[in-house]
Scaffold this motif. Structure first.
Motif, short mmCIF file in Angstrom:
data_model
loop_
_atom_site.label_atom_id
_atom_site.label_comp_id
_atom_site.label_asym_id
_atom_site.label_seq_id
_atom_site.Cartn_x
_atom_site.Cartn_y
_atom_site.Cartn_z
N LYS A 52 -16.72 -12.58 19.66
CA LYS A 52 -16.40 -11.24 20.13
C LYS A 52 -17.23 -10.19 19.40
O LYS A 52 -17.59 -10.33 18.23
CB LYS A 52 -14.90 -10.95 19.92
N GLU A 53 -17.49 -9.11 20.12
CA GLU A 53 -18.14 -7.94 19.54
C GLU A 53 -17.20 -6.75 19.65
O GLU A 53 -16.33 -6.71 20.52
CB GLU A 53 -19.46 -7.63 20.26
N ALA A 55 -17.53 -5.88 14.62
CA ALA A 55 -18.25 -7.15 14.80
C ALA A 55 -19.48 -6.94 15.67
O ALA A 55 -19.45 -6.16 16.63
CB ALA A 55 -17.34 -8.20 15.42
N ARG A 56 -20.55 -7.65 15.31
CA ARG A 56 -21.79 -7.60 16.10
C ARG A 56 -22.38 -8.99 16.20
O ARG A 56 -22.26 -9.81 15.27
CB ARG A 56 -22.81 -6.67 15.46
N LEU A 57 -23.05 -9.26 17.33
CA LEU A 57 -23.76 -10.52 17.54
C LEU A 57 -25.20 -10.17 17.89
O LEU A 57 -25.47 -9.47 18.86
CB LEU A 57 -23.12 -11.32 18.67
N HIS A 89 -24.07 -13.40 13.46
CA HIS A 89 -22.83 -12.70 13.78
C HIS A 89 -22.29 -12.06 12.51
O HIS A 89 -22.29 -12.67 11.44
CB HIS A 89 -21.80 -13.68 14.35
N ILE A 90 -21.85 -10.82 12.63
CA ILE A 90 -21.27 -10.10 11.49
C ILE A 90 -19.86 -9.68 11.86
O ILE A 90 -19.64 -9.08 12.92
CB ILE A 90 -22.08 -8.83 11.14
N HIS A 91 -18.93 -10.00 10.99
CA HIS A 91 -17.55 -9.52 11.15
C HIS A 91 -17.13 -8.87 9.84
O HIS A 91 -17.29 -9.45 8.76
CB HIS A 91 -16.58 -10.64 11.51
N THR A 92 -16.63 -7.66 9.94
CA THR A 92 -16.27 -6.93 8.73
C THR A 92 -14.95 -6.20 8.93
O THR A 92 -14.59 -5.85 10.06
CB THR A 92 -17.38 -5.91 8.36
N GLN A 93 -14.25 -5.99 7.85
CA GLN A 93 -13.03 -5.20 7.87
C GLN A 93 -13.12 -4.24 6.70
O GLN A 93 -13.16 -4.66 5.54
CB GLN A 93 -11.78 -6.08 7.75
N PHE A 94 -13.20 -2.96 7.01
CA PHE A 94 -13.40 -1.97 5.96
C PHE A 94 -12.26 -2.05 4.94
O PHE A 94 -11.08 -2.00 5.28
CB PHE A 94 -13.47 -0.57 6.57
N GLY A 95 -12.63 -2.22 3.68
CA GLY A 95 -11.66 -2.33 2.61
C GLY A 95 -11.26 -3.76 2.29
O GLY A 95 -10.56 -4.00 1.30
N GLU A 96 -11.71 -4.73 3.10
CA GLU A 96 -11.29 -6.12 2.89
C GLU A 96 -12.45 -7.07 2.64
O GLU A 96 -12.36 -7.96 1.81
CB GLU A 96 -10.48 -6.61 4.10
#
Length: 446
Positions: free
Chosen positions: A349-350, A354-356, A421-428
Motif C-alpha cells: 500500500k501507498e 508509505a511509498r513504493l 518500499h518505505i513505511h514510516t510512522q512519525f514518532g515511532e
C-alpha cells in the motif's frame, strides 16, 4: 503558401525563438549575429522568340537579376547552376514546351514560382499549368503593368518563403546550440553530483580503514614485542583494511564507468557474506554511537545479481540514515528473507506514510530477496516523505549530512532492477524494504 500556412510557420517560429532568446546571453549573441541577407531576387525568362525576351529584359533589368534562355534545355541548365526565384515560361516553344520545361524545373528547383505566358490559350494548357503549381497565366501580347504585377507578386512570395526557410534554419541552429549548451551544463552538473557521490560512498570504507589503522597504532605503541596473538590480531585487521581499500577502488571504477556510460556485468555475490561485510563497516562507524545495532543473516543464503559493493552501499546508507534519524539512542535492525514467488504488488500500500518506488524497473520474477532496515527512531513527517530521495535534500545540520545517501540508494536499486518500499510512522520509526532479483547457489554456478 496560404495565409493560414504563413501564420502557422510564424507561430511555431515565435514559440521556439522566444524562449531561446531569453535562455542565455551566449545564445542571444548568436541570434543577433548576422541579419538575413537582402537580395534582389533572380528572374528566369524562357521564350524562343527574341522580341518577348528583350521586352521582359527591358522591363525587369533594373529590378531583378535576369537569366535569359531561348529554349527548354538552356533553361534547365541555368536552373541547375543558379538560384532562381521566379521563372516566366512561354507555353508554345519549339522542342520542349513551357509545360514540359516547368515539369523539369520542378525536379531541379521545387520551390520556384512560375508564370506562364502564351498567345494560344486553351483549357488543357491552363489545367496542366495549374497541376504544376504555376502561380499565374498571362496572354500575349501582355501589357507592362500586368506582367510587372504578376512577377512582383510572385517574387515577394518567393522571397518571403526564402526568408522563412532561412529563419527556420537559423532556429534549428540556435536550438542545436542551446541543446549543446544544456547538455554541457547537464554533464557538468552530473559530474559534480558524481564526484560528491564518490566522496559520500567511499566515506564508509575510509572510516573503517581509519578506525582499524588507529587500533593497529595503539596495539603497536603499547607493546615492544609482538606475541603470536598480536600478529593474528594485526593480520585480521589488515585483511579488513585490504577489503575496504578494494571497496574504495570498486566504487571509484563504477562511477568512472557511469561517467563513460559503460556498464559492467555484475558477478553474483553471496548475500550473507555481503551482510557480514556490512556489519564490519557498521560496528566501527562513528554514527553507531550509543545506538543498538542488530543484523540477522538470511536463513537460506542466495546470490544477488546486483553488484556486491552496491548492496553494501545501499544498506550502509540506510543504516547510517537510521542511526542519525533521532538524537536519542534507538534500535536499528537489518534482516531479510528469500521470496519464492513473484511479489504481489497489490498488497503493498501507498499513502501519506508509505511509498513504493521503482515498480516499473522491478524484475519481478522468483526468486527475489527481500531486505529491510528498521529503526525505532522518530519516523518521517508526511510532508517530508516525498522529498527524501531528492539530491542534496536533508533535514540534518550543515555538518551532519550531504543529502546524497538516499538519492544514491534510489539510483542503485533502480540500476539493479529492484524496488523500494518505505513505511514510516512519525514518532515511532521507519522501515525501508528492498526487493531485488536473486538466484540460488546452483543457478549461479551454471
Amino acid at each position: 503558401m496560404s495565409t493560414d500556412g504563413f501564420s502557422l510557420v510564424f507561430e511555431v517560429m515565435s514559440a521556439v525563438v522566444d524562449p531561446i532568446v531569453q535562455a542565455d546571453t551566449a545564445i542571444s549573441g548568436l541570434i543577433a549575429a548576422t541579419p538575413l541577407p537582402k537580395r534582389r531576387g533572380t528572374l528566369l525568362v524562357v521564350d524562343d522568340e527574341e522580341g518577348p525576351r528583350m521586352s521582359l529584359r527591358v522591363i525587369f533589368k533594373d529590378t531583378y537579376d535576369l537569366l535569359m534562355a531561348e529554349d527548354g534545355p538552356s533553361a534547365i541548365e541555368l536552373a541547375q547552376k543558379h538560384d532562381i526565384d521566379v521563372a516566366i515560361l512561354d507555353i508554345r516553344m519549339a522542342g520542349m514546351s513551357g509545360i514540359e520545361v516547368l515539369e523539369r524545373l520542378r525536379f531541379v528547383k521545387p520551390e520556384i514560382e512560375a508564370i506562364m505566358i502564351t498567345a494560344f490559350e486553351t483549357t488543357d494548357t491552363i489545367r496542366q499549368a495549374l497541376r504544376l503549381r504555376a502561380c499565374d497565366y498571362i496572354n500575349k501580347p501582355f501589357d507592362i503593368s500586368t506582367i510587372r504585377s504578376a512577377v512582383n507578386g510572385a517574387m515577394q512570395r518567393r522571397m518571403l518563403e526564402s526568408e522563412i526557410h532561412s529563419s527556420a534554419e537559423k532556429v534549428h541552429e540556435l536550438i542545436g546550440e542551446l541543446q549543446s549548451q544544456r547538455i554541457g551544463e547537464q554533464i557538468e552538473r552530473t559530474r559534480g553530483d558524481i564526484y560528491a557521490s564518490i566522496i559520500h560512498d567511499i566515506n564508509g570504507p575510509l572510516t573503517v580503514i581509519s578506525g582499524f589503522v588507529q587500533l593497529l597504532n595503539k596495539k603497536l605503541n603499547r607493546t615492544s614485542r609482538l606475541e603470536l596473538e598480536d600478529l593474528e590480531f594485526i593480520k585480521e585487521r589488515l585483511r579488513v583494511i585490504e577489503r575496504q581499500v578494494a571497496n574504495c577502488i570498486d566504487i571509484s571504477r563504477r562511477y568512472l564507468g557511469f561517467l563513460r556510460q559503460q556498464t559492467d556485468e555484475a558477478a553474483p555475490a553471496g548475500l550473507n557474506q555481503l551482510l557480514a561485510d556490512l556489519e564490519q563497516l557498521v560496528r566501527v562507524h562513528p554514527s553507531l554511537q550509543e545506538n543498538e545495532f542488530r543484523l540477522t543473516p538470511v536463513a537460506n543464503d542466495v546470490f544477488v545479481s546486483i553488484n556486491g559493493t552496491d548492496i553494501i552501499q545501499i544498506l550502509l546508507n540506510l543504516v547510517v540514515n537510521a542511526f542519525q534519524c533521532a538524537a536519542q539512542p534507538h534500535l536499528v535492525e537489518v534482516g531479510g528473507e528469500v521470496l519464492t514467488a513473484p511479489l504481489d504488488l497489490t498488497q503493498i500500500k501507498e499513502g501519506p506514510n508509505a511509498r513504493l518506488l521503482n515498480v516499473e524497473s522491478l524484475k519481478n520474477t522468483a526468486p527475489l530477496v527481500k531486505l529491510w532496515v528498521r529503526d525505532t527512531g522518530g519516523g518521517i513527517a508526511p510532508e517530508v516523505l516525498p522529498k527524501i530521495f531528492q539530491p542534496y535534500f536533508t533535514t540534518k545540520g550543515p555538518r551532519q549530512g550531504t543529502g546524497l545517501g538516499l538519492n544514491i540508494v534510489h539510483r542503485l536499486i533502480k540500476e539493479g532492477s529492484g524496488a523500494l518500499h518505505i513505511h514510516t510512522q512519525f514518532g515511532e520509526g521507519t522501515t525501508f524494504t528492498i526487493y531485488l532479483p536473486a538466484s540460488t547457489a546452483a543457478d549461479s554456478v551454471k
